[in-house]
Enzyme design. Structure first.
Site, PDB file in Angstrom:
ATOM      1  N   GLY A  45      41.309  43.812  42.941  1.00  0.00           N
ATOM      2  CA  GLY A  45      39.822  43.567  42.784  1.00  0.00           C
ATOM      3  C   GLY A  45      39.056  44.763  42.915  1.00  0.00           C
ATOM      4  O   GLY A  45      39.450  45.796  43.659  1.00  0.00           O
ATOM      5  N   CYS A 129      38.439  35.503  48.529  1.00  0.00           N
ATOM      6  CA  CYS A 129      39.161  36.225  49.278  1.00  0.00           C
ATOM      7  C   CYS A 129      39.076  35.872  50.679  1.00  0.00           C
ATOM      8  O   CYS A 129      37.749  36.002  50.984  1.00  0.00           O
ATOM      9  CB  CYS A 129      38.965  37.632  49.175  1.00  0.00           C
ATOM     10  SG  CYS A 129      39.752  38.721  50.187  1.00  0.00           S
ATOM     11  N   ILE A 190      46.662  29.713  43.179  1.00  0.00           N
ATOM     12  CA  ILE A 190      46.062  29.808  44.291  1.00  0.00           C
ATOM     13  C   ILE A 190      45.761  31.159  44.631  1.00  0.00           C
ATOM     14  O   ILE A 190      46.742  31.912  44.553  1.00  0.00           O
ATOM     15  CB  ILE A 190      46.208  28.838  45.483  1.00  0.00           C
ATOM     16  CG1 ILE A 190      47.797  29.214  45.871  1.00  0.00           C
ATOM     17  CG2 ILE A 190      46.344  27.263  45.009  1.00  0.00           C
ATOM     18  CD1 ILE A 190      48.354  28.295  47.084  1.00  0.00           C
ATOM     19  N   GLY A 216      53.497  34.051  48.903  1.00  0.00           N
ATOM     20  CA  GLY A 216      54.878  33.977  48.813  1.00  0.00           C
ATOM     21  C   GLY A 216      55.479  32.825  48.996  1.00  0.00           C
ATOM     22  O   GLY A 216      54.780  31.785  48.723  1.00  0.00           O
ATOM     23  N   GLY A 264      53.242  37.280  42.393  1.00  0.00           N
ATOM     24  CA  GLY A 264      52.397  37.993  43.741  1.00  0.00           C
ATOM     25  C   GLY A 264      53.177  38.933  44.469  1.00  0.00           C
ATOM     26  O   GLY A 264      53.966  39.900  43.975  1.00  0.00           O
TER      27      GLY A 264
HETATM   28  C1  LIG Z   1      48.435  42.527  49.470  1.00  0.00           C
HETATM   29  C2  LIG Z   1      47.631  41.290  48.792  1.00  0.00           C
HETATM   30  C3  LIG Z   1      46.673  41.766  48.018  1.00  0.00           C
HETATM   31  C4  LIG Z   1      45.700  40.869  47.278  1.00  0.00           C
HETATM   32  N1  LIG Z   1      44.550  41.215  46.738  1.00  0.00           N
HETATM   33  C5  LIG Z   1      44.076  40.398  45.996  1.00  0.00           C
HETATM   34  C6  LIG Z   1      42.880  40.747  45.210  1.00  0.00           C
HETATM   35  O1  LIG Z   1      42.188  41.886  45.436  1.00  0.00           O
HETATM   36  N2  LIG Z   1      42.056  39.911  44.604  1.00  0.00           N
HETATM   37  C7  LIG Z   1      42.649  38.818  44.479  1.00  0.00           C
HETATM   38  O2  LIG Z   1      41.891  37.578  43.551  1.00  0.00           O
HETATM   39  N3  LIG Z   1      43.712  38.266  44.998  1.00  0.00           N
HETATM   40  C8  LIG Z   1      44.446  38.984  45.740  1.00  0.00           C
HETATM   41  N4  LIG Z   1      45.576  38.503  46.447  1.00  0.00           N
HETATM   42  C9  LIG Z   1      46.051  37.225  46.050  1.00  0.00           C
HETATM   43  C10 LIG Z   1      46.855  37.177  45.075  1.00  0.00           C
HETATM   44  O3  LIG Z   1      46.519  37.549  43.867  1.00  0.00           O
HETATM   45  C11 LIG Z   1      47.536  35.655  44.570  1.00  0.00           C
HETATM   46  O4  LIG Z   1      46.595  34.876  44.570  1.00  0.00           O
HETATM   47  C12 LIG Z   1      48.388  35.136  45.977  1.00  0.00           C
HETATM   48  O5  LIG Z   1      49.096  36.259  46.797  1.00  0.00           O
HETATM   49  C13 LIG Z   1      49.434  34.209  45.680  1.00  0.00           C
HETATM   50  O6  LIG Z   1      50.506  34.424  45.132  1.00  0.00           O
HETATM   51  P1  LIG Z   1      51.688  34.803  45.607  1.00  0.00           P
HETATM   52  O7  LIG Z   1      52.303  33.828  46.549  1.00  0.00           O
HETATM   53  O8  LIG Z   1      52.605  34.991  44.514  1.00  0.00           O
HETATM   54  O9  LIG Z   1      51.560  36.519  46.200  1.00  0.00           O
HETATM   55  C14 LIG Z   1      46.248  39.343  47.215  1.00  0.00           C
HETATM   56  C15 LIG Z   1      47.502  39.181  47.561  1.00  0.00           C
HETATM   57  C16 LIG Z   1      48.193  40.055  48.704  1.00  0.00           C
HETATM   58  C17 LIG Z   1      49.263  39.673  48.879  1.00  0.00           C
END
Ligand SMILES: Cc1cc2nc3c(=O)[nH]c(=O)nc-3n(C[C@H](O)[C@H](O)[C@H](O)COP(=O)(O)O)c2cc1C
Ligand SMILES: Cc1cc2nc3c(=O)[nH]c(=O)nc-3n(C[C@H](O)[C@H](O)[C@H](O)COP(=O)(O)OP(=O)(O)OC[C@H]3O[C@@H](n4cnc5c(N)ncnc54)[C@H](O)[C@@H]3O)c2cc1C
Ligand code: FES
Lengths: 300, 262
Positions: A45, A129, A190, A216, A264
């Site tokens: 972001g 966020c 999501i 996760g 992610g």
């Molecule tokens: C450390 C971290 C930073 C993240 N930063 C952003 C971000 O800057 N913008 C955004 O839209 N989502 C952000 N997310 C959300 C992820 O893009 C994703 O939607 C969410 O973690 C679910 O996917 P996952 O379970 O595979 O991690 C972030 C997630 C994590 C873990």
């Protein structure tokens, strides 16, 4: 075998990308992952100005996942364009820029700045966020606010717009419809689910921000259900994410209705997760005699 | 930096709750003292890598050794590994201690290691000695009976002073107490240990007007600079982040004490 997918007119060589914030701008992982293999790279972001983010601790492990409260620390759009987008120019993959802001004006400012950046294919608008107190999630939890920001961004954007939805709502279908009716070209979901962890010895919160976003494999069934509900509610493409670790997980999201998927926090555990998912999808297609990956989208 | 499986070639117990192992891995080729690796557990419930410092480097045989204290799930699992088993690691990570000739040449260098902060100083002490700048190493422990781990190894490559909390060996008190008591001449201090000790060193260095390099810890998710989880407040604007925050896993873990707000 055809692994290409189409997201609102943009062709990705395969449906696998990273989730924003979990892969930097690709630079951080370039020595370990062949970025050219990815369907797209989604950058962290970025706002109109540099953001400091939250105090530490910002991350903590939870069962099959983690909580984060980074608070969208980012270097601001100027540095981002000069450094991160410049870096990505040498790679053969689509670039999706994730945009954040405290106010409608701030979102629009970033979207306008990105208008001239030729190597940016799509913009993903983070209205979900949970870790910033103003803006962010406020836009992402009420359908009217979501419509308003979507329209404002859409009016100024030169690239296609993906609205990134929050799971912290009662009806994800309603939010998906709000984004679509306001002109979004696609939706992604999501984002993280708001959570909390307490250090019982310190009798206090583990994260300095108190709450954080859960991500996760722990959130995967919730994410699959929401992707299913959202994709049933709208005609625009859905990018699915939330706990994807393997090709089987990615295929599950696609069968639930996602046209593309994002990995992610699992990238942290295994930097080769995305390329492993791509290999696994190809293997699954071969084994199940699937000619075209698009044939499995939304089959359930 | 590589993401790889590493084979365990040796395991050892150094003291109660303190363990070590040697890993055969190409990550050794580029490794420097003060850098660390992320070590995965085998559990699908514990997905974040555990940051552990590199204690010793054998480039010829492509192996690294690490030493840790058992504190939770990951470190406890690590201490059950047997020779021949494999672990997933990412490394080498971070900047490491500064050992450029022009910085260290002709200088008196003192290394301060508090508890489980000692291991990363071992590769450093060896490197400095091999470059002809034999350091004084002050190691702080809880007590003699809790184990003066790595003391013998350090003695083979540096002049060692011991401090213990209870005075059962060496100076009673902290590494800074020992530094003062022995009046060790230091042009440069390099240190790793608990936060109160590092704060003490920052103040001491400022008072005396000497350079101090300290190795910091923070909760980490990626270890490679991507998640922005592990930042420390900096005195100046950080070049990468464009704010007064630097990533400990990437710009650190070693910082000049005066550059960070701790
Ligand atoms: C450390 C971290 C930073 C993240 N930063 C952003 C971000 O800057 N913008 C955004 O839209 N989502 C952000 N997310 C959300 C992820 O893009 C994703 O939607 C969410 O973690 C679910 O996917 P996952 O379970 O595979 O991690 C972030 C997630 C994590 C873990
Ligand atoms: C750069 C760096 C180098 C380190 N080097 C060493 C070393 O050489 N030897 C050693 O014994 N320890 C070292 N540590 C501390 C070590 O990372 C933790 O003790 C370890 O992660 C604990 O994991 P666990 O699963 O046993 O504990 P748990 O409490 O079960 O861990 C839960 C989570 O918290 C994290 N965590 C817990 N304590 C710490 C901590 N102190 N710092 C960072 N993350 C933590 C874990 O990584 C994990 O994600 C280092 C830390 C950093 C940041
Ligand atoms: S641990 Fe992810 S940026 Fe340092």
């Amino acid at each position: 075998m055809n692994t290409q997918v189409d997201i609102c007119g943009i062709t990705l060589k395969n449906p696998v990308m990273n989730a924003s914030g979990t892969f930097g701008s690709g630079m951080e992982y370039a020595s370990m992952v062949d970025l050219n293999r990815l369907g797209a790279i989604v950058t962290k972001g970025v706002a109109n100005k540099p953001w400091e983010g939250n105090p530490t601790p910002r991350v903590t492990e939870t069962p099959s996942g983690m909580l984060n409260a980074i608070g969208l620390q980012n270097p601001g759009i100027d540095t981002f364009i000069e450094r991160d987008l410049e870096f990505l120019k040498s790679y053969d993959t689509k670039v999706i820029v994730n945009v954040c802001g405290h106010s409608e004006d701030e979102y629009v400012e970033v979207v306008e700045r990105l208008g001239d950046c030729d190597n940016v294919s799509m913009l993903e608008i983070n209205v979900s966020c949970p870790n910033v107190h103003e803006g962010g999630i406020a836009f992402g939890t009420q359908p009217e606010a979501l419509e308003k920001i979507t329209k404002a961004v859409k009016k100024k954007a030169r690239q296609k717009i993906i609205m990134k939805l929050s799971p912290n709502v009662t009806s994800i279908a309603e939010m998906a419809k709000a984004a679509e009716s306001a002109g979004a070209d696609a939706i992604s979901l999501i984002n993280t689910i708001t959570g909390m962890k307490i250090d019982i010895r310190k009798r206090s919160f583990v994260l300095a921000n108190r709450t954080g976003g859960l991500s996760g494999p722990a959130i995967r069934p919730v994410a699959v259900r929401m992707v299913y509900e959202a994709s049933k509610a709208v005609k625009i493409p859905v990018i699915g994410m939330g706990g994807i670790a393997t090709a089987e997980d990615a295929i599950e999201f696609m069968m639930a209705g996602a046209s593309a998927v994002a990995v992610g926090m699992y990238n942290f555990h295994s930097p080769t997760a995305m390329t492993d998912v791509i290999d696994g999808i190809e293997k699954f297609m071969a084994e199940n005699k699937i000619q075209n990956i698009q044939d499995i989208i939304g089959v359930v | 930096m590589i993401s790889t499986k590493a084979k365990v070639t040796d395991t050892r117990k150094l003291a109660e709750g303190i363990f070590g192992l040697t890993l055969s891995t190409k990550a050794a080729i580029e490794a420097k003292s003060g850098q660390f690796i992320m070590v995965n557990t085998k559990s699908e419930a514990h997905l974040l890598g555990r940051p552990i410092s590199i204690c010793d480097i054998d480039k010829e045989n492509e192996s690294l050794s690490i030493v840790w204290r058992n504190v939770g799930y990951g470190t406890k699992e690590l201490s059950t590994l047997k020779e021949g088993e494999e672990v997933d690691i990412i490394g080498p990570l971070g900047n490491g201690f500064p050992t450029d000739e022009e910085l260290i040449k002709g200088k008196s260098i003192t290394l301060l290691g508090g508890g489980i902060g000692a291991p990363p100083l071992y590769a450093l002490a060896k490197e400095l000695s091999s470059k002809g700048v034999k350091p004084v190493v002050i190691l702080g422990y809880r007590s003699e009976s809790a184990g003066l781990f790595l003391k013998d190894e350090f003695e083979r490559t540096a002049d060692v002073i011991i401090a213990t909390d209870d005075g059962s060996a060496g100076v009673k008190g902290t590494v800074i107490d020992a530094l003062k008591e022995h009046d060790v001449k230091s042009d440069i201090i390099m240190a790793c240990g608990p936060m109160p000790m590092l704060k003490g060193i920052k103040n001491y260095a400022q008072e005396k007007g000497i350079d101090a390099y300290i190795s910091l810890e923070e909760r980490m998710a990626c270890g490679v600079g991507a998640c922005l989880g592990c930042v420390v407040k900096t005195t100046h604007k950080d070049h990468h982040s464009q704010v007064n925050n630097a990533r400990i896993c990437t710009e650190g873990p070693v910082f000049e004490a005066k550059e960070v707000e701790i």
